[in-house]
Design a protein around this motif. Structure first.
Motif, PDB file in Angstrom:
ATOM      1  N   ASP A  26      72.173  54.376  92.765  1.00  0.00           N
ATOM      2  CA  ASP A  26      72.106  53.134  93.554  1.00  0.00           C
ATOM      3  C   ASP A  26      73.497  52.598  93.850  1.00  0.00           C
ATOM      4  N   GLU A  27      74.370  53.500  94.347  1.00  0.00           N
ATOM      5  CA  GLU A  27      75.714  53.119  94.742  1.00  0.00           C
ATOM      6  C   GLU A  27      75.957  53.502  96.191  1.00  0.00           C
ATOM      7  N   ASP A  28      76.802  52.722  96.862  1.00  0.00           N
ATOM      8  CA  ASP A  28      77.189  53.088  98.223  1.00  0.00           C
ATOM      9  C   ASP A  28      78.361  54.067  98.152  1.00  0.00           C
ATOM     10  N   PRO A  29      78.815  54.652  99.282  1.00  0.00           N
ATOM     11  CA  PRO A  29      79.908  55.637  99.266  1.00  0.00           C
ATOM     12  C   PRO A  29      81.194  55.119  98.625  1.00  0.00           C
ATOM     13  N   SER A  30      81.359  53.799  98.581  1.00  0.00           N
ATOM     14  CA  SER A  30      82.578  53.231  97.982  1.00  0.00           C
ATOM     15  C   SER A  30      82.428  53.017  96.482  1.00  0.00           C
ATOM     16  N   GLY A  31      81.256  53.313  95.955  1.00  0.00           N
ATOM     17  CA  GLY A  31      81.036  53.154  94.520  1.00  0.00           C
ATOM     18  C   GLY A  31      80.526  51.783  94.118  1.00  0.00           C
ATOM     19  N   ASN A  32      80.235  50.918  95.101  1.00  0.00           N
ATOM     20  CA  ASN A  32      79.709  49.584  94.809  1.00  0.00           C
ATOM     21  C   ASN A  32      78.199  49.639  94.586  1.00  0.00           C
ATOM     22  N   SER A  33      77.723  48.835  93.668  1.00  0.00           N
ATOM     23  CA  SER A  33      76.291  48.819  93.371  1.00  0.00           C
ATOM     24  C   SER A  33      75.498  48.297  94.563  1.00  0.00           C
ATOM     25  N   ILE A  34      74.352  48.928  94.805  1.00  0.00           N
ATOM     26  CA  ILE A  34      73.465  48.511  95.884  1.00  0.00           C
ATOM     27  C   ILE A  34      72.349  47.664  95.293  1.00  0.00           C
ATOM     28  N   GLU A  35      72.083  46.538  95.929  1.00  0.00           N
ATOM     29  CA  GLU A  35      71.000  45.676  95.463  1.00  0.00           C
ATOM     30  C   GLU A  35      69.671  46.404  95.593  1.00  0.00           C
ATOM     31  N   ASN A  36      68.850  46.323  94.558  1.00  0.00           N
ATOM     32  CA  ASN A  36      67.547  46.982  94.563  1.00  0.00           C
ATOM     33  C   ASN A  36      66.603  46.206  95.481  1.00  0.00           C
ATOM     34  N   ALA A  37      66.304  46.806  96.650  1.00  0.00           N
ATOM     35  CA  ALA A  37      65.493  46.113  97.659  1.00  0.00           C
ATOM     36  C   ALA A  37      64.093  45.810  97.138  1.00  0.00           C
ATOM     37  N   ARG A  38      63.567  46.666  96.272  1.00  0.00           N
ATOM     38  CA  ARG A  38      62.203  46.443  95.778  1.00  0.00           C
ATOM     39  C   ARG A  38      62.132  45.196  94.896  1.00  0.00           C
ATOM     40  N   LEU A  39      63.194  44.941  94.117  1.00  0.00           N
ATOM     41  CA  LEU A  39      63.232  43.727  93.305  1.00  0.00           C
ATOM     42  C   LEU A  39      63.340  42.490  94.200  1.00  0.00           C
ATOM     43  N   THR A  40      64.080  42.640  95.302  1.00  0.00           N
ATOM     44  CA  THR A  40      64.193  41.535  96.265  1.00  0.00           C
ATOM     45  C   THR A  40      62.836  41.210  96.868  1.00  0.00           C
ATOM     46  N   HIS A  41      62.084  42.275  97.227  1.00  0.00           N
ATOM     47  CA  HIS A  41      60.753  42.062  97.807  1.00  0.00           C
ATOM     48  C   HIS A  41      59.803  41.440  96.787  1.00  0.00           C
ATOM     49  N   LEU A  42      59.950  41.825  95.527  1.00  0.00           N
ATOM     50  CA  LEU A  42      59.118  41.228  94.477  1.00  0.00           C
ATOM     51  C   LEU A  42      59.405  39.732  94.360  1.00  0.00           C
ATOM     52  N   GLN A  43      60.675  39.370  94.423  1.00  0.00           N
ATOM     53  CA  GLN A  43      61.048  37.964  94.373  1.00  0.00           C
ATOM     54  C   GLN A  43      60.529  37.219  95.595  1.00  0.00           C
ATOM     55  N   ASN A  44      60.578  37.886  96.761  1.00  0.00           N
ATOM     56  CA  ASN A  44      60.028  37.273  97.979  1.00  0.00           C
ATOM     57  C   ASN A  44      58.550  36.947  97.811  1.00  0.00           C
ATOM     58  N   PHE A  45      57.826  37.884  97.206  1.00  0.00           N
ATOM     59  CA  PHE A  45      56.397  37.667  96.987  1.00  0.00           C
ATOM     60  C   PHE A  45      56.166  36.504  96.020  1.00  0.00           C
ATOM     61  N   LEU A  46      56.944  36.457  94.936  1.00  0.00           N
ATOM     62  CA  LEU A  46      56.798  35.368  93.966  1.00  0.00           C
ATOM     63  C   LEU A  46      57.096  34.016  94.608  1.00  0.00           C
ATOM     64  N   ASP A  47      58.038  34.005  95.550  1.00  0.00           N
ATOM     65  CA  ASP A  47      58.332  32.767  96.283  1.00  0.00           C
ATOM     66  C   ASP A  47      57.124  32.336  97.120  1.00  0.00           C
ATOM     67  N   LEU A  48      56.433  33.314  97.728  1.00  0.00           N
ATOM     68  CA  LEU A  48      55.232  33.002  98.503  1.00  0.00           C
ATOM     69  C   LEU A  48      54.148  32.413  97.610  1.00  0.00           C
ATOM     70  N   VAL A  49      53.983  33.000  96.434  1.00  0.00           N
ATOM     71  CA  VAL A  49      52.983  32.499  95.482  1.00  0.00           C
ATOM     72  C   VAL A  49      53.337  31.084  95.056  1.00  0.00           C
ATOM     73  N   ASP A  50      54.622  30.865  94.820  1.00  0.00           N
ATOM     74  CA  ASP A  50      55.083  29.532  94.401  1.00  0.00           C
ATOM     75  C   ASP A  50      54.779  28.485  95.473  1.00  0.00           C
ATOM     76  N   LYS A  51      54.790  28.922  96.740  1.00  0.00           N
ATOM     77  CA  LYS A  51      54.479  28.016  97.849  1.00  0.00           C
ATOM     78  C   LYS A  51      52.977  27.965  98.148  1.00  0.00           C
ATOM     79  N   GLY A  52      52.179  28.715  97.370  1.00  0.00           N
ATOM     80  CA  GLY A  52      50.723  28.722  97.558  1.00  0.00           C
ATOM     81  C   GLY A  52      50.269  29.482  98.785  1.00  0.00           C
TER      82      GLY A  52
END
Length: 386
Positions: free
Chosen positions: A256-282
């Motif tokens: 999970d690194e880009d060509p420069s060696g920097n860590s890439i954010e895990n998109a699936r965890l971001t989507h999970l958080q997006n879903f939890l935000d939806l639940v929080d908003k009902g």
């Protein structure tokens, strides 16, 4: 042709069509709606359907999920397509369970599943020997006739399980051909560079050995520990290169690194958080927010089967549905330990689910076929070599 042969042919065609289920022409016309749905309806007319003993609970959960899907479809202004899908899925499931209850599971059905990979072999050979670039994405990941390499692996892993069990149970004269096909399956999965696809293929081999080759299971499990250690060390020492061999290309994806060696954010965890935000908003508790609304809001699907279910069914119904699947997995495993032949259903369902767990696979009708196989793994279904 008698009634049984007609039903056999209808079922075999339906199962074969799932290998190209992803083919569609616009929003309305798809392989499922144009072919699988009508064939299922025809099969129900011929078979004189009924709800079998011990199947009521399964149908209640399925109907509950499909009704929740309808509410989600209405929430995204897509009720007509949602209704058509719900009716088609129920008819398909109703036909399958009636067929398997009355006639059992046959050699031909397993063979049809085993040959799911054939279209991808053709694409793979064209890609390797004739350099057809349209069978791989811009990162060099092979996806065959699919758009996405991860989805391709879901179907190939199902076919891989079927091949292994077909050889074991029926010992075909052309065993060497199926062994070659198994090697090709593993090659396609490797060249797809799908992390989940590769891990599911390993799980497939381990699960098969657990049920049918117990000595090899322990050897494979022990070897896997040493292999994992070697690969982990190799991965840790990898730096980016445009000339990776296939092994290093796969390992680098696990970093999970880009060509420069920097860590890439895990998109699936971001989507999970997006879903939890939806639940929080009902917005996805009782009525599902819907995958289409999620796509419009975030520009991507969540790439998570469980989140898919919650978005389509709502948190309440979705939780019941997911818990029921977990119960089926546990029951299927216990039943398979008692009857190794029954483990065929469990193996195909388990590997297909593991291959699709981190994909937006709930939209695939193949998911419901896998659910039927998982339910069958909890029952005693006649298995015959015809």
């Amino acid at each position: 042709m008698d009634k049984k042969k007609i039903l056999d042919n209808i079922l075999l065609v339906i199962i074969a069509l799932f290998s190209i289920e992803y083919v569609s022409f616009g929003e309305v016309f798809s392989v499922f709606r144009v072919l699988i749905f009508p064939l299922s309806f025809l099969g129900l007319i011929i078979i004189n359907p009924s709800v079998g003993k011990g199947q009521s609970g399964f149908y209640i959960i399925v109907v509950l999920g499909l009704l929740a899907n309808l509410l989600s479809a209405a929430n995204s202004d897509d009720f007509q397509i949602g209704f058509l899908n719900a009716v088609g899925i129920f008819m398909f499931i109703f036909f399958l369970l009636n067929y398997f209850t009355k006639y059992g599971f046959s050699k031909k059905i397993l063979k049809t599943l085993a040959l799911f990979s054939i279209p991808q072999y053709i694409a793979f050979l064209l890609w390797i020997f004739l350099d057809f670039d349209n069978f791989a994405n811009q990162n060099g990941r092979f996806h065959g006739l699919h758009i996405d390499p991860n989805f391709m692996c879901m179907y190939i892993n199902a076919a891989l399980v079927a091949k292994l069990n077909y050889i074991k149970l029926f010992k075909p004269r052309q065993t060497y051909i199926y062994i070659l096909f198994i090697v090709l399956d593993l090659a396609l999965i490797t060249f797809s560079q799908s992390r989940l696809g590769i891990l599911s293929a390993v799980l497939c081999l381990i699960t098969y050995c657990f049920f049918f080759q117990r000595k090899k299971f322990y050897i494979l499990l022990g070897s896997a520990v040493f292999l994992f250690t070697y690969l982990k060390n190799r991965m840790d020492n990898l730096g980016f290169s445009r000339n990776f061999n296939i092994l290093d290309a796969v390992l680098y994806r696990f970093k999970d690194e880009d060509p420069s060696g920097n860590s890439i954010e895990n998109a699936r965890l971001t989507h999970l958080q997006n879903f939890l935000d939806l639940v929080d908003k009902g917005q996805s508790n009782i009525v599902g927010f819907s995958l289409e609304n999620y796509l419009n809001l975030h520009g991507q699907y969540p790439h998570n089967l469980v989140v898919d279910i919650f978005l389509e069914q709502g948190l309440v119904v979705g939780s019941i549905f997911v818990i029921y699947i977990i119960v089926l997995i546990i029951s299927g495993l216990l039943n398979s330990l008692k009857n190794k032949i029954q483990s065929v259903f469990f193996q195909i369902a388990l590997i297909s689910l593991s291959s699709s767990l981190l994909l937006t696979s709930y939209k695939q009708k193949f998911f419901w076929f896998v659910l039927v196989l998982l339910f069958l793994s909890t029952k005693k279904i006649r298995f015959h070599a015809r």
